[in-house]
Motif scaffolding. Structure first.
Motif, PDB file in Angstrom:
ATOM      1  N   GLY A 132       0.821  -1.202   0.000  1.00 18.31           N
ATOM      2  CA  GLY A 132       0.000   0.000   0.000  1.00 18.31           C
ATOM      3  C   GLY A 132       0.850   1.244   0.000  1.00 18.31           C
ATOM      4  O   GLY A 132       2.076   1.174   0.053  1.00 18.31           O
ATOM      5  N   LYS A 133       0.187   2.382  -0.058  1.00 16.48           N
ATOM      6  CA  LYS A 133       0.863   3.659   0.020  1.00 16.48           C
ATOM      7  C   LYS A 133       0.569   4.283   1.364  1.00 16.48           C
ATOM      8  O   LYS A 133      -0.592   4.422   1.753  1.00 16.48           O
ATOM      9  N   PHE A 134       1.626   4.660   2.115  1.00 20.76           N
ATOM     10  CA  PHE A 134       1.469   5.171   3.464  1.00 20.76           C
ATOM     11  C   PHE A 134       2.034   6.586   3.576  1.00 20.76           C
ATOM     12  O   PHE A 134       2.981   6.955   2.877  1.00 20.76           O
ATOM     13  N   ARG A 135       1.449   7.370   4.484  1.00 28.20           N
ATOM     14  CA  ARG A 135       1.917   8.729   4.731  1.00 28.20           C
ATOM     15  C   ARG A 135       1.642   9.063   6.196  1.00 28.20           C
ATOM     16  O   ARG A 135       0.659   8.589   6.777  1.00 28.20           O
ATOM     17  N   ALA A 136       2.505   9.884   6.810  1.00 30.25           N
ATOM     18  CA  ALA A 136       2.389  10.211   8.234  1.00 30.25           C
ATOM     19  C   ALA A 136       1.889  11.639   8.414  1.00 30.25           C
ATOM     20  O   ALA A 136       2.458  12.580   7.864  1.00 30.25           O
ATOM     21  N   PHE A 137       0.811  11.783   9.206  1.00 34.92           N
ATOM     22  CA  PHE A 137       0.194  13.083   9.441  1.00 34.92           C
ATOM     23  C   PHE A 137       0.244  13.419  10.933  1.00 34.92           C
ATOM     24  O   PHE A 137       0.097  12.537  11.781  1.00 34.92           O
ATOM     25  N   PRO A 138       0.410  14.689  11.280  1.00 37.27           N
ATOM     26  CA  PRO A 138       0.476  15.077  12.695  1.00 37.27           C
ATOM     27  C   PRO A 138      -0.896  15.070  13.354  1.00 37.27           C
ATOM     28  O   PRO A 138      -1.892  15.477  12.757  1.00 37.27           O
ATOM     29  N   ALA A 139      -0.937  14.592  14.586  1.00 33.46           N
ATOM     30  CA  ALA A 139      -2.159  14.651  15.384  1.00 33.46           C
ATOM     31  C   ALA A 139      -2.117  15.917  16.227  1.00 33.46           C
ATOM     32  O   ALA A 139      -1.050  16.332  16.686  1.00 33.46           O
ATOM     33  N   GLU A 140      -3.282  16.525  16.437  1.00 36.92           N
ATOM     34  CA  GLU A 140      -3.340  17.758  17.210  1.00 36.92           C
ATOM     35  C   GLU A 140      -4.559  17.754  18.119  1.00 36.92           C
ATOM     36  O   GLU A 140      -5.578  17.122  17.814  1.00 36.92           O
ATOM     37  N   GLY A 141      -4.448  18.486  19.217  1.00 36.87           N
ATOM     38  CA  GLY A 141      -5.586  18.647  20.110  1.00 36.87           C
ATOM     39  C   GLY A 141      -5.851  17.438  20.972  1.00 36.87           C
ATOM     40  O   GLY A 141      -5.019  16.530  21.092  1.00 36.87           O
ATOM     41  N   ASP A 142      -7.047  17.403  21.548  1.00 33.55           N
ATOM     42  CA  ASP A 142      -7.411  16.344  22.492  1.00 33.55           C
ATOM     43  C   ASP A 142      -8.650  15.575  22.051  1.00 33.55           C
ATOM     44  O   ASP A 142      -9.300  14.919  22.865  1.00 33.55           O
ATOM     45  N   ALA A 218      -2.905   3.102  10.198  1.00 32.06           N
ATOM     46  CA  ALA A 218      -2.028   1.932  10.100  1.00 32.06           C
ATOM     47  C   ALA A 218      -1.212   1.761  11.378  1.00 32.06           C
ATOM     48  O   ALA A 218      -1.044   0.653  11.880  1.00 32.06           O
ATOM     49  N   CYS A 219      -0.705   2.874  11.908  1.00 30.39           N
ATOM     50  CA  CYS A 219       0.044   2.845  13.164  1.00 30.39           C
ATOM     51  C   CYS A 219       0.265   4.283  13.602  1.00 30.39           C
ATOM     52  O   CYS A 219      -0.078   5.226  12.884  1.00 30.39           O
ATOM     53  N   SER A 220       0.823   4.469  14.780  1.00 31.05           N
ATOM     54  CA  SER A 220       1.132   5.813  15.264  1.00 31.05           C
ATOM     55  C   SER A 220       2.589   5.874  15.692  1.00 31.05           C
ATOM     56  O   SER A 220       3.189   4.871  16.065  1.00 31.05           O
ATOM     57  N   ILE A 221       3.147   7.080  15.626  1.00 30.41           N
ATOM     58  CA  ILE A 221       4.531   7.322  16.037  1.00 30.41           C
ATOM     59  C   ILE A 221       4.503   8.463  17.039  1.00 30.41           C
ATOM     60  O   ILE A 221       4.076   9.570  16.713  1.00 30.41           O
TER      61      ILE A 221
END
Length: 247
Positions: A132-142, A218-221
């Protein structure tokens, strides 16, 4: 020469066709078509639409992307010629996962379909993420605990909303909402109903006409140290531990 003129010249050459052949397909004179390839004049929308349909390449790509830089067969095989999505691997064969910085979310919204912008992003490789094609996006807030600022959500690209699963979480890139990480609840006639895991926030609809991209979790960092447990929680753990050991 303009990008459009270079692109139609390139596409015609790929099919080994003459200018006269293309002009006959477009129902215009050869000399008129030649002016488009020489960037002497630009085709009107009606002719541009015919060119787009004939070559099976979107107008957006024809006028904005140098197609000579990318394998044509990959472009043609992607939904709506989404050129930003072919899987790119590094020298070891690992899938490159582009990282969208926290401070560059607006830049991504403006340039998500610009291959040069995507190629300029930092990237990582995670061997356990394949197919697949994966990309990492920032999480913000609560709104989506436990993910807060400093966490990146890695998503797998979804090219059809019908492949989405109710109850799973997704990153939605849209014109109205920007980049949001939410749980998918249902599909309405006009859009997607999503919600936060924090009950303080109410569910809402993202219009399908506003959606640019959808990425399945898919996962978190986590890039920051997790908060230490409170004293009360530690005491509760100790009480439970003592209770179990006394049995």
């Amino acid at each position: 020469m303009s990008i459009l003129s270079e692109n139609i010249r390139y596409l015609r050459a790929q099919l080994n066709l003459s200018q006269r052949s293309i002009s006959e397909i477009l129902v215009i004179t050869r000399s008129r078509y030649a002016k488009y390839e020489d960037a002497v004049s630009e085709p009107p929308l009606e002719i541009l639409s015919k060119i787009s349909r004939y070559f099976n390449v979107s107008i957006d790509l024809l006028i904005s992307i140098d197609l000579r830089k990318y394998p044509l067969e990959k472009i043609l095989n992607l939904p709506d010629n989404r050129i930003v999505l072919p899987i790119i691997v590094d020298s070891t064969g690992e899938n490159k996962i582009e990282i969208i910085p926290h401070k560059a979310q607006m830049g991504y919204l403006n340039s998500y379909n610009d291959p040069e912008y995507i190629e300029g992003l930092q990237n990582i490789s995670l061997p356990f993420l394949r197919n697949g094609k994966f990309r990492a996006f920032p999480a913000e807030g609560d709104s989506m605990p436990p993910y807060k600022d400093g966490t990146f959500i890695v998503g797998k690209y979804i090219d059809d909303v019908n492949f989405m699963t109710v109850g799973k979480t997704y990153i939605f890139v849209s014109r109205d909402q920007g980049i949001v990480y939410k749980r998918y609840n249902s599909k309405s006639a006009s859009g997607l109903i999503v919600s936060s895991d924090n009950s303080f926030y109410q569910p809402y609809e993202i219009l399908l006409t506003d959606v640019y991209e959808i990425w399945e979790f898919a996962c978190s960092i986590n890039t920051v140290e997790l908060e230490k447990e409170s004293l009360d929680l530690k005491e509760l753990r100790n009480i439970l531990s003592d209770f179990i050991s006394s049995k």
